[in-house]
Design an enzyme around this catalytic site. Structure first.
Site, PDB file in Angstrom:
ATOM      1  N   ARG A  20       0.857  -1.191   0.000  1.00  0.00           N
ATOM      2  CA  ARG A  20       0.000   0.000   0.000  1.00  0.00           C
ATOM      3  C   ARG A  20       0.890   1.237   0.000  1.00  0.00           C
ATOM      4  O   ARG A  20       1.744   1.386   0.871  1.00  0.00           O
ATOM      5  CB  ARG A  20      -0.909   0.001   1.235  1.00  0.00           C
ATOM      6  CG  ARG A  20      -1.712   1.285   1.376  1.00  0.00           C
ATOM      7  CD  ARG A  20      -2.692   1.258   2.554  1.00  0.00           C
ATOM      8  NE  ARG A  20      -3.404   2.516   2.605  1.00  0.00           N
ATOM      9  CZ  ARG A  20      -3.246   3.437   3.564  1.00  0.00           C
ATOM     10  NH1 ARG A  20      -2.453   3.218   4.593  1.00  0.00           N
ATOM     11  NH2 ARG A  20      -3.902   4.588   3.509  1.00  0.00           N
ATOM     12  N   HIS A  71      -2.792  11.114   0.537  1.00  0.00           N
ATOM     13  CA  HIS A  71      -2.237  10.891   1.874  1.00  0.00           C
ATOM     14  C   HIS A  71      -1.601  12.219   2.295  1.00  0.00           C
ATOM     15  O   HIS A  71      -0.400  12.312   2.545  1.00  0.00           O
ATOM     16  CB  HIS A  71      -1.241   9.730   1.858  1.00  0.00           C
ATOM     17  CG  HIS A  71      -1.042   9.079   3.207  1.00  0.00           C
ATOM     18  ND1 HIS A  71      -1.264   7.733   3.431  1.00  0.00           N
ATOM     19  CD2 HIS A  71      -0.647   9.585   4.397  1.00  0.00           C
ATOM     20  CE1 HIS A  71      -0.993   7.438   4.707  1.00  0.00           C
ATOM     21  NE2 HIS A  71      -0.610   8.553   5.313  1.00  0.00           N
ATOM     22  N   GLU A  88      -7.435   8.763   6.011  1.00  0.00           N
ATOM     23  CA  GLU A  88      -7.714   9.434   7.274  1.00  0.00           C
ATOM     24  C   GLU A  88      -8.154  10.898   7.126  1.00  0.00           C
ATOM     25  O   GLU A  88      -7.469  11.813   7.587  1.00  0.00           O
ATOM     26  CB  GLU A  88      -6.483   9.365   8.181  1.00  0.00           C
ATOM     27  CG  GLU A  88      -5.985   7.960   8.437  1.00  0.00           C
ATOM     28  CD  GLU A  88      -4.909   7.884   9.534  1.00  0.00           C
ATOM     29  OE1 GLU A  88      -4.405   8.940   9.947  1.00  0.00           O
ATOM     30  OE2 GLU A  88      -4.614   6.772   9.986  1.00  0.00           O
ATOM     31  N   ASN A 142      -7.670   2.109   9.675  1.00  0.00           N
ATOM     32  CA  ASN A 142      -6.371   2.294  10.329  1.00  0.00           C
ATOM     33  C   ASN A 142      -6.617   2.317  11.822  1.00  0.00           C
ATOM     34  O   ASN A 142      -7.403   3.132  12.322  1.00  0.00           O
ATOM     35  CB  ASN A 142      -5.728   3.627   9.922  1.00  0.00           C
ATOM     36  CG  ASN A 142      -5.323   3.649   8.448  1.00  0.00           C
ATOM     37  OD1 ASN A 142      -5.431   2.635   7.752  1.00  0.00           O
ATOM     38  ND2 ASN A 142      -4.852   4.786   7.990  1.00  0.00           N
ATOM     39  N   TYR A 177      -4.774   2.394  15.659  1.00  0.00           N
ATOM     40  CA  TYR A 177      -3.577   2.542  16.498  1.00  0.00           C
ATOM     41  C   TYR A 177      -3.890   2.501  17.987  1.00  0.00           C
ATOM     42  O   TYR A 177      -3.114   1.991  18.778  1.00  0.00           O
ATOM     43  CB  TYR A 177      -2.847   3.852  16.168  1.00  0.00           C
ATOM     44  CG  TYR A 177      -2.155   3.796  14.828  1.00  0.00           C
ATOM     45  CD1 TYR A 177      -0.913   3.201  14.694  1.00  0.00           C
ATOM     46  CD2 TYR A 177      -2.771   4.301  13.684  1.00  0.00           C
ATOM     47  CE1 TYR A 177      -0.273   3.117  13.469  1.00  0.00           C
ATOM     48  CE2 TYR A 177      -2.149   4.222  12.449  1.00  0.00           C
ATOM     49  CZ  TYR A 177      -0.896   3.631  12.346  1.00  0.00           C
ATOM     50  OH  TYR A 177      -0.284   3.541  11.129  1.00  0.00           O
ATOM     51  N   GLU A 188      -3.728   0.135   8.085  1.00  0.00           N
ATOM     52  CA  GLU A 188      -2.584   0.540   8.905  1.00  0.00           C
ATOM     53  C   GLU A 188      -2.777   0.029  10.318  1.00  0.00           C
ATOM     54  O   GLU A 188      -3.887   0.080  10.863  1.00  0.00           O
ATOM     55  CB  GLU A 188      -2.422   2.069   8.995  1.00  0.00           C
ATOM     56  CG  GLU A 188      -1.915   2.723   7.750  1.00  0.00           C
ATOM     57  CD  GLU A 188      -1.716   4.233   7.918  1.00  0.00           C
ATOM     58  OE1 GLU A 188      -1.442   4.696   9.048  1.00  0.00           O
ATOM     59  OE2 GLU A 188      -1.853   4.936   6.903  1.00  0.00           O
TER      60      GLU A 188
HETATM   61  C1  FCB Z   1      -1.361   7.485  10.523  1.00  0.00           C
HETATM   62  C2  FCB Z   1      -0.926   7.984   9.173  1.00  0.00           C
HETATM   63  C3  FCB Z   1       0.415   7.450   8.728  1.00  0.00           C
HETATM   64  C4  FCB Z   1       1.396   7.348   9.858  1.00  0.00           C
HETATM   65  C5  FCB Z   1       0.779   6.632  11.040  1.00  0.00           C
HETATM   66  C6  FCB Z   1       1.718   6.454  12.206  1.00  0.00           C
HETATM   67  O1  FCB Z   1      -2.242   8.377  11.102  1.00  0.00           O
HETATM   68  O2  FCB Z   1      -1.871   7.651   8.191  1.00  0.00           O
HETATM   69  O3  FCB Z   1       0.873   8.249   7.677  1.00  0.00           O
HETATM   70  O4  FCB Z   1       1.884   8.589  10.176  1.00  0.00           O
HETATM   71  O5  FCB Z   1      -0.357   7.336  11.474  1.00  0.00           O
END
Ligand code: FCB
Length: 444
Positions: free
Chosen positions: A85, A129, A174, A300, A302, A354
């Site tokens: 990707r 992006h 995002e 995505n 985290y 992600e």
């Molecule tokens: C996300 C982004 C990516 C990277 C990660 C850690 O928010 O999409 O570009 O910075 O965080």
């Protein structure tokens, strides 16, 4: 459901057809900022403005991927992954964001696609992006509806050229970040700090997504078309009525705000009641334009949102620690999120586009012993597998990131890669996590 609250010794097997990948984005790795007619983006302007980036760095050179893409694809292939990707830099292929195309820019992505095809790696492309051509920002950027129209023209051109050579095309990465960090608090380019502007920007971003979907569909491409959203569940810090309510508002403002227009054709009332809509201008046909069927949803993930109304706010327990970004490690949030989305929307196939961890890695004797990243991967993959077993149709997982790279306002201080980059020499070194991921994929 059992929660992965400790590192599993083995991760359950995934379906044979599951896609394994790694992810990057243009500004974070390419460099070659002034090469072959690339125009400036808002991130060039932002990084060259003193005080914006923690280590005062820029993406001018980054990982020099623009010149080293062939070596990087060889590295990708060595990881046993099926898919890569990456994003196309709009200002590389259309320097002013409207008008003339830059053939040299398209040639770069054509060469990259050739090399990926040679290695039998599927290309998953993101159109945006975060690197808006500066010329469009000068006319208001995402606060100007014209930007949505220009974006659709760019999307159509990419689809026309590459739409039968790539597996998927995502319109945005995002848009929450583009709107809120770029226009709401000014932590990201273009650096505007106005909450009402963020709400307006989010609408033009959604509109641009819908217009781009229609423009790409008209090209009759084989690529699956969709969008990538950053998402989190909102955990109330306590059972107080105030925390419970605040968590609902957080879910509405961050997740439903982007999902509802796409899946239902409206904004969530709870969010509308709790944000500054003074700059929001919705035209009559906008929701028809935005509510386009998508072939896939990129998620995505985290961390979770931990919502506290106390002063000072309660902080998350971080039972599994934090990453080098200071983000709580909360793998069960991935399965909770997917199940909640699955319960609330008619989801298309999902890709985890992600997920990954910044670690303060050190290169020692030609190796990087990043056990925390391996543990993170195991825990998140176990959580993902649980959500799939409970019925969520997830078709792939992309680790963020292939390489250490330019982490936005943190510059080069945060290392997310499976592959270590020495920015002085541009030497790449596979970390222990890269070896783990390669072996794990091989066993599937
Ligand atoms: C996300 C982004 C990516 C990277 C990660 C850690 O928010 O999409 O570009 O910075 O965080």
């Amino acid at each position: 459901m059992t929660k992965p609250d400790a590192v599993p010794t083995t991760v359950p097997a995934f379906p044979p057809a599951f896609t394994w990948g790694v992810a990057t984005s243009a500004y974070q790795i390419e460099g070659g900022a002034a090469d072959d007619g690339r125009g400036p983006s808002i991130w060039d302007t932002f990084t060259h403005t003193p005080g914006k980036i923690t280590d005062a760095s820029t993406g001018d050179v980054a990982c020099d991927h623009y010149h080293r893409y062939a070596e990087d694809v060889d590295i990708i292939a060595s990881l046993n992954v099926d898919a890569y990707r990456f994003s196309i830099a709009w200002p590389r292929v259309q320097p002013d964001g409207s008008g003339a195309w830059n053939e040299a820019g398209f040639d770069f992505y054509a060469r990259l696609l050739d090399k990926l095809a040679e290695k039998d790696i599927a290309a998953h492309v993101t159109l945006y992006h975060w690197d808006l051509p500066q010329a469009l920002e000068d006319k208001g950027g995402w606060l100007n509806r014209d930007t949505a129209r220009h974006f659709a023209a760019y999307a159509a051109e990419v689809a026309r050229r590459f739409g039968n050579r790539v597996a998927t095309i995502a319109t945005h990465n995002e848009p929450w970040c583009t709107a809120n960090l770029g226009y709401g608090i000014g932590q990201f380019a273009p650096g505007i700090a106005d909450p009402a502007a963020a709400v307006s920007a989010s609408h033009q971003l959604l509109l641009s997504h819908g217009l781009a979907m229609q423009a790409m569909r008209a090209q009759n491409v084989s690529a699956k078309l969709g969008i990538v959203l950053n998402q989190w569940t909102a955990s109330p810090a306590t059972d107080s009525a105030a925390d419970l309510k605040a968590a609902e508002v957080e879910w509405a403002r961050s997740v439903e705000w982007f999902m509802d227009p796409i899946f239902k054709g409206s904004y969530p009332q709870l969010a509308l009641d709790n944000i500054d809509c003074s700059l929001l201008s919705i035209h009559e046909n906008d929701f028809n334009d935005i509510r386009q069927p998508i072939d896939f949803l990129g998620v995505n993930y985290y961390f979770r949102a931990y919502v506290s109304t106390e002063t000072p706010p309660r902080t998350p327990p971080c039972a599994l620690g934090t990453t080098d970004m200071g983000w709580e490690i909360y793998p069960q949030g991935l399965s909770e999120l997917l199940l909640k989305l699955h319960g609330q929307y008619q989801l298309p196939p999902v890709y985890i586009t992600e997920n990954g961890m910044a670690v303060a890695d050190r290169l020692e004797d030609g190796a990087v012993h990043d056990q925390p990243r391996i543990d993170y991967l195991k825990m998140h993959l176990a959580a993902l597998r649980q959500a799939m077993a409970a019925g969520v149709d997830v078709q792939g997982y992309f680790y963020w990131s292939l390489l250490d790279n330019f982490e936005w306002n943190s510059g080069y201080l945060r290392r997310f890669g499976l592959v270590h980059v020495d920015y002085e020499t541009q030497q790449r070194t596979l970390k222990d996590s890269a070896h783990w991921y390669r072996n794990f994929i091989k066993e599937q």
